[in-house]
Design a protein around this motif. Structure first.
Motif, PDB file in Angstrom:
ATOM      1  N   LEU A 373       0.837  -1.202   0.000  1.00  0.00           N
ATOM      2  CA  LEU A 373       0.000   0.000   0.000  1.00  0.00           C
ATOM      3  C   LEU A 373       0.871   1.251   0.000  1.00  0.00           C
ATOM      4  N   TYR A 388      -6.595   2.241  -8.163  1.00  0.00           N
ATOM      5  CA  TYR A 388      -6.996   0.968  -7.558  1.00  0.00           C
ATOM      6  C   TYR A 388      -8.282   0.446  -8.184  1.00  0.00           C
ATOM      7  N   GLU A 389      -9.167   1.352  -8.530  1.00  0.00           N
ATOM      8  CA  GLU A 389     -10.444   0.959  -9.116  1.00  0.00           C
ATOM      9  C   GLU A 389     -10.342   0.652 -10.613  1.00  0.00           C
ATOM     10  N   VAL A 394      -2.430  -2.181 -10.570  1.00  0.00           N
ATOM     11  CA  VAL A 394      -2.451  -1.744  -9.181  1.00  0.00           C
ATOM     12  C   VAL A 394      -3.305  -2.687  -8.343  1.00  0.00           C
ATOM     13  N   PHE A 395      -4.469  -3.052  -8.832  1.00  0.00           N
ATOM     14  CA  PHE A 395      -5.348  -3.948  -8.076  1.00  0.00           C
ATOM     15  C   PHE A 395      -4.687  -5.302  -7.853  1.00  0.00           C
TER      16      PHE A 395
END
Length: 411
Positions: A373, A388-389, A394-395
């Motif tokens: 993180l 992130y979404e 990244v996810f």
């Protein structure tokens, strides 16, 4: 983790495009998503990309402004489609700015632009192309800010740019040399910023390595030495790496493990013996002098000194209370609370969460999750939630289920 006040950012001393730092942990965990902007950014980004690639008759100030706009846009937006097919030319342009070091600001911005590019559109070819120029800046630059930015950029490009396991381990050893020498290895003797950066990036890269048994003792020795640093960012980064080493020295007990394989003191149960939660077994000693380490961590968790601000002291005490707890009880993650919930009758456990919009939260209950993180947040800054979404890269690096805040508060 470098901890810089949000007031500094608001006053313009720091910005998303010119920093690899994160704010305080509480600000990191509860930060809001930036306000959305219109699609006008796409045309502006296309112009900036062309300007960066051309570089004809460009000035240092012009490149700084262009790089800042590029980084700010890629931070706020997931722009993989917009840079697709242009990555090789962009990386070449960033490397020109990095190699020439025309100004400290241009160099740092080029490092940030390179990091944002590899996070937005990873390629197995990027690492090989950039590792040598980045390490040259780390070793030879006269600018401490450029050295620190290069350390962070090296970590990001190693993580996302296609480095092999051997290359990851090589860079972890390189970062450890910086830590062990207090910066002297890169001509930055007793400079805390690049040492803290090396500690942070070592921690992030170590989450990619399954077995650190052969390296844990030596790394822990150097991290313990850094606990006596006068810089709280160095101390906290070293402490969080120690907590990660202890976490990684345990693994879940499986059905294949026989009753005689491990002694009772090598097996650790969850304090509430929650159904479905495996017992842990210690596979190696993370550090042989755990007794002395606990004493040091306990002192830091109660530190009271005038040389630090109240905010710095609070951050230091909170961090080292967590680290000490995890060293003593390896089932405990960051911000573990022993208090019993009146609703469930169980301990609250690790209560560190990242707020995702108004009601969604991401639970950070392991040290490896916190390290990843923080690594992502150092690069993405206020654009973390957006990426992130929308950004699968990244996810996938932090695949944690987002739950409703009300449900999380009851668990």
């Amino acid at each position: 983790m470098s901890r810089t006040s949000s007031d500094e950012e608001e006053n313009g001393n720091l910005s998303d495009e010119h920093s690899f730092s994160t704010n305080s942990l509480d600000e990191l965990l509860n930060g809001d998503t930036p306000d959305p902007i219109t699609d006008a950014w796409r045309a502006d980004l296309a112009d900036r990309i062309q300007e960066l690639i051309d570089r004809k008759r460009s000035s240092v100030q012009g490149r700084e402004k262009c790089l800042a706009t590029y980084v700010r846009t890629l931070t706020a937006q997931y722009a993989e489609e917009d840079i697709r097919g242009k990555e090789e030319e962009l990386v070449a342009a960033f490397l020109k700015s990095i190699k020439t070091e025309a100004s400290e600001r241009e160099t740092v911005l080029a490092m940030k632009a390179l990091a944002m590019t590899v996070v937005t559109s990873p390629s197995d070819l990027i690492y090989e192309a950039v590792v040598s120029p980045i390490k040259r800046i780390i070793s030879d630059s006269a600018s401490i800010a450029s050295k620190a930015a290069a350390v962070h950029c090296l970590g990001t490009c190693t993580f996302f740019g296609g480095a092999s396991d051997d290359e990851i381990l090589d860079n972890m050893a390189y970062l450890l040399e910086i830590v062990a020498s207090d910066g002297a290895f890169i001509e930055a003797q007793d400079e805390p910023t690049p040492v803290a950066a090396a500690l942070e990036e070592w921690g992030a890269l170590s989450t990619l390595i399954d077995d650190l048994a052969a390296d844990s003792e030596e790394a822990a020795e150097y991290f313990v030495d850094q606990l006596s640093s006068s810089d709280p960012a160095v101390q906290i980064a070293a402490g969080e790496n120690i907590a990660l080493l202890y976490e990684k020295s345990y693994r879940p007990l499986t059905e294949d493990d026989g009753p005689a394989d491990f002694s009772d003191n090598e097996i650790v149960s969850d304090p509430d013996d929650i159904p479905g939660v495996s017992k842990l077994v210690k596979t190696y000693d993370a550090y042989r002098r755990t007794d002395l380490l606990k004493d040091t961590l306990s002192e830091l968790a109660k530190l009271n000194t005038r040389r630090l601000s109240k905010k710095e002291q609070k951050s230091l005490r909170t961090s080292f209370a967590d680290i000490l707890d995890s060293v003593e009880y390896p089932t405990h993650g960051p911000r573990y609370q022993n208090a019993i919930s009146q609703e469930t009758g169980k301990r609250y456990g690790s209560r560190m969460t990242v707020r995702i919009h108004k009601e969604g939260v991401m639970r950070i209950d392991k040290w490896w999750k916190l390290h990843r993180l923080q690594a992502l947040r150092r690069v993405l800054q206020s654009g973390f939630v957006t990426h992130y979404e929308r950004n699968p890269v990244v996810f996938e690096s932090l695949p944690i289920m987002i739950v409703n805040d009300r449900k999380a508060s009851r668990d």
